[in-house]
Design an enzyme around this catalytic site. Structure first.
Site, PDB file in Angstrom:
ATOM      1  N   HIS A   1      -9.703  -4.385 -40.260  1.00  0.00           N
ATOM      2  CA  HIS A   1      -8.440  -4.837 -39.683  1.00  0.00           C
ATOM      3  C   HIS A   1      -8.730  -6.045 -38.796  1.00  0.00           C
ATOM      4  O   HIS A   1      -9.722  -6.043 -38.074  1.00  0.00           O
ATOM      5  CB  HIS A   1      -7.806  -3.709 -38.849  1.00  0.00           C
TER       6      HIS A   1
ATOM      7  N   ASP B   1      -4.061   2.644 -43.447  1.00  0.00           N
ATOM      8  CA  ASP B   1      -3.824   2.954 -44.858  1.00  0.00           C
ATOM      9  C   ASP B   1      -4.831   3.938 -45.426  1.00  0.00           C
ATOM     10  O   ASP B   1      -4.633   4.460 -46.526  1.00  0.00           O
ATOM     11  CB  ASP B   1      -3.872   1.668 -45.690  1.00  0.00           C
TER      12      ASP B   1
HETATM   13  N1  COA Z   1     -14.490  -4.001 -47.383  1.00  0.00           N
HETATM   14  C1  COA Z   1     -15.657  -4.669 -47.363  1.00  0.00           C
HETATM   15  N2  COA Z   1     -15.926  -5.654 -46.474  1.00  0.00           N
HETATM   16  C2  COA Z   1     -14.985  -5.936 -45.567  1.00  0.00           C
HETATM   17  C3  COA Z   1     -13.752  -5.273 -45.537  1.00  0.00           C
HETATM   18  C4  COA Z   1     -13.519  -4.266 -46.504  1.00  0.00           C
HETATM   19  N3  COA Z   1     -12.357  -3.605 -46.545  1.00  0.00           N
HETATM   20  N4  COA Z   1     -12.985  -5.781 -44.554  1.00  0.00           N
HETATM   21  C5  COA Z   1     -13.717  -6.734 -43.967  1.00  0.00           C
HETATM   22  N5  COA Z   1     -14.945  -6.840 -44.576  1.00  0.00           N
HETATM   23  C6  COA Z   1     -16.031  -7.754 -44.235  1.00  0.00           C
HETATM   24  C7  COA Z   1     -15.741  -9.155 -44.792  1.00  0.00           C
HETATM   25  O1  COA Z   1     -16.275  -9.299 -46.090  1.00  0.00           O
HETATM   26  C8  COA Z   1     -16.435 -10.030 -43.784  1.00  0.00           C
HETATM   27  O2  COA Z   1     -17.828  -9.999 -44.062  1.00  0.00           O
HETATM   28  P1  COA Z   1     -18.750 -11.312 -43.845  1.00  0.00           P
HETATM   29  O3  COA Z   1     -18.627 -11.622 -42.367  1.00  0.00           O
HETATM   30  O4  COA Z   1     -20.108 -10.861 -44.250  1.00  0.00           O
HETATM   31  O5  COA Z   1     -18.163 -12.369 -44.713  1.00  0.00           O
HETATM   32  C9  COA Z   1     -16.215  -9.289 -42.447  1.00  0.00           C
HETATM   33  O6  COA Z   1     -16.028  -7.906 -42.815  1.00  0.00           O
HETATM   34  C10 COA Z   1     -14.995  -9.784 -41.673  1.00  0.00           C
HETATM   35  O7  COA Z   1     -13.853  -9.630 -42.508  1.00  0.00           O
HETATM   36  P2  COA Z   1     -12.682 -10.685 -42.699  1.00  0.00           P
HETATM   37  O8  COA Z   1     -12.325 -10.763 -44.156  1.00  0.00           O
HETATM   38  O9  COA Z   1     -13.020 -11.957 -41.986  1.00  0.00           O
HETATM   39  O10 COA Z   1     -11.503  -9.958 -41.925  1.00  0.00           O
HETATM   40  P3  COA Z   1      -9.990 -10.414 -41.870  1.00  0.00           P
HETATM   41  O11 COA Z   1      -9.553 -10.150 -40.479  1.00  0.00           O
HETATM   42  O12 COA Z   1      -9.798 -11.781 -42.407  1.00  0.00           O
HETATM   43  O13 COA Z   1      -9.287  -9.410 -42.889  1.00  0.00           O
HETATM   44  C11 COA Z   1      -8.377  -7.432 -43.806  1.00  0.00           C
HETATM   45  C12 COA Z   1      -8.736  -8.188 -42.528  1.00  0.00           C
HETATM   46  C13 COA Z   1      -7.503  -6.228 -43.440  1.00  0.00           C
HETATM   47  C14 COA Z   1      -7.555  -8.358 -44.730  1.00  0.00           C
HETATM   48  C15 COA Z   1      -9.676  -6.990 -44.514  1.00  0.00           C
HETATM   49  O14 COA Z   1     -10.400  -6.124 -43.655  1.00  0.00           O
HETATM   50  C16 COA Z   1      -9.400  -6.293 -45.853  1.00  0.00           C
HETATM   51  O15 COA Z   1      -9.282  -6.972 -46.864  1.00  0.00           O
HETATM   52  N6  COA Z   1      -9.317  -4.929 -45.847  1.00  0.00           N
HETATM   53  C17 COA Z   1      -8.997  -4.194 -47.057  1.00  0.00           C
HETATM   54  C18 COA Z   1      -7.507  -4.187 -47.301  1.00  0.00           C
HETATM   55  C19 COA Z   1      -6.765  -3.255 -46.389  1.00  0.00           C
HETATM   56  O16 COA Z   1      -7.136  -2.098 -46.226  1.00  0.00           O
HETATM   57  N7  COA Z   1      -5.693  -3.764 -45.782  1.00  0.00           N
HETATM   58  C20 COA Z   1      -4.822  -2.986 -44.919  1.00  0.00           C
HETATM   59  C21 COA Z   1      -4.821  -3.543 -43.529  1.00  0.00           C
HETATM   60  S1  COA Z   1      -3.899  -2.485 -42.441  1.00  0.00           S
END
Ligand code: COA
Length: 387
Positions: free
Chosen positions: A266, A322
């Site tokens: 998140h 979720d």
């Molecule tokens: N699975 C695997 N790796 C994850 C992850 C996940 N669900 N969420 C974050 N990461 C990793 C990223 O790959 C990144 O790694 P890196 O630094 O080695 O590149 C690091 O954690 C930071 O993540 P980032 O993508 O920059 O976070 P964000 O704030 O841009 O994105 C979300 C947040 C929610 C979009 C992201 O965590 C995600 O896609 N989660 C899955 C979808 C989900 O459950 N969404 C519901 C949200 S309530």
């Protein structure tokens, strides 16, 4: 001045008194009340009024609001007729977005939204708020029957939003534990500061669009898998993993292929999402109460959580809301493609609270950009273009 921050991370785009997150400590509060307290003591109706008005309602305010909501559960005949013509394969979020935007044609009056800082007709704002919140759950439940060729089940005005939602889905009165769990799920999903869909509502609201356009913009934004669409993906993922024993191999393989683990991570929380903690507890309570077939899915989920903590915890990636909500909805007999629509039902309260805050002190959103295209150049006529 014009530094570009991808995803607007850390950029303050509004001032708001509605909710607050402390992502380091895993705290969420609505109007100063912790989410744990509200989940324990409040109801969706009361929490909605708290979000909209800023204070806990008196008994009379709550009873008046509840009556108004219940009197508007019924959906207009023409909207129902329109829904009959939707393709049965249509996604519930597309249905909801279309149905909510169509409500705007049946409830006009946004000409009162004028000027920079206020709405000319507070009664309009109140009426539209009630109408939208009251309509959301019935629309979602009606679609469940209509898409399979049946007439929808009529709403019941003697039931709360959560009870009526389950009743309209199943045709039976929900047992008290399930109704309570649904009500808590609605409270937990009602509001969450300036997330993508709420931001979308603010941008639409700032143009003084109708509240129906505002909410349909927000529904469209919520539908994406990186936002509200993740809960159904979690259930599919847990099914694919199959058992706790298979979790480690499956997660390592997914991470090696740079796939996301649904329900994890998140932008705001660097620890476990407090909503996930409450939902985790509810799943345990449900299993304790009825020793149900949830066991395997829950065991798999807990193993996934444990492995993800080990593999992703150092990046601040933990279960979000979720991760456990889908497990509960599946147990209530709700199909996975409806989970995000349930999220929208609850979040309509938060979206409308933000809409009201926005129009009470409005300035149209118009950010800037960093241009990366070509310098000014001469137009070449079609005949003279070589390739
Ligand atoms: N699975 C695997 N790796 C994850 C992850 C996940 N669900 N969420 C974050 N990461 C990793 C990223 O790959 C990144 O790694 P890196 O630094 O080695 O590149 C690091 O954690 C930071 O993540 P980032 O993508 O920059 O976070 P964000 O704030 O841009 O994105 C979300 C947040 C929610 C979009 C992201 O965590 C995600 O896609 N989660 C899955 C979808 C989900 O459950 N969404 C519901 C949200 S309530």
């Amino acid at each position: 001045m014009s530094e570009f921050l991808p995803g607007l991370e850390g950029v303050a785009a509004t001032k708001s008194a509605i909710s607050f997150i402390d992502g380091e400590k895993g705290l969420l509060s609505y109007r100063g009340y912790s989410l744990e307290t509200l989940a324990e003591n409040s109801t969706f109706e009361e929490t909605t009024l708290l979000l909209l008005q800023g204070e806990l309602p008196t008994a009379k305010e709550l009873s008046d609001f509840t009556k108004q909501l219940r009197s508007q559960y019924r959906i207009k005949y023409h909207i129902r007729e329109m829904m009959r013509h939707f393709p049965s394969t249509g996604h519930p979020m597309d249905m909801l977005q279309t149905a909510v935007s169509s409500l705007g044609m049946f409830y006009p009056g946004n000409e009162c939204l004028t000027g920079a800082d206020t709405c000319g007709d507070l009664q309009y704002v109140r009426n539209m708020t009630v109408n939208i919140i009251a309509s959301m759950a019935p629309l979602v439940a009606m679609w469940q029957h209509m898409r399979t060729g049946y007439d929808p089940i009529e709403p019941r005005e003697d039931l709360s939003v959560a009870e009526n939602l389950l009743y309209m889905f199943t045709g039976k009165e929900a047992d008290p534990l399930m109704a309570k769990i649904m009500d808590v799920c609605l409270v937990l999903h009602a509001e969450h500061t300036l997330n993508a869909s709420t931001f979308s509502a603010l941008v639409s609201g700032s143009t003084l669009a109708t509240p129906y356009s505002v909410i349909s913009s927000a529904i469209g934004t919520l539908s994406g898998p990186l936002h509200g669409g993740a809960n159904s993906r979690v259930v599919e993922m847990l099914k694919e993993i199959g058992s706790a024993d298979n979790a480690e191999k499956w997660i390592d393989n997914a991470l090696a292929n740079k796939e996301v683990i649904w329900g994890m991570g998140h932008r705001e929380y660097k620890v476990k999402d407090p909503r996930a903690t409450i939902l985790h507890k509810l799943v345990s309570e449900l299993i304790e109460d009825r020793g149900s077939s949830l066991d395997t899915t829950f065991e798999t989920a807990m193993k996934v959580e444990e492995i993800c903590e080990d593999r992703l915890g150092h990046k601040g990636v933990y279960p979000n809301v979720d991760f456990y909500s889908g497990i509960l909805y599946a147990e209530m007999g709700i199909p996975a493609d409806q989970f995000t629509a349930l999220f929208a039902v609850a979040r309509s309260a938060g979206w409308l609270a933000h809409w009201r805050e926005q129009i009470s002190d409005n300035r149209i959103y118009r950010p800037t950009q960093i241009y990366t295209g070509s310098d000014l150049r001469d137009y070449v006529s079609l005949a003279d273009r070589t390739s």
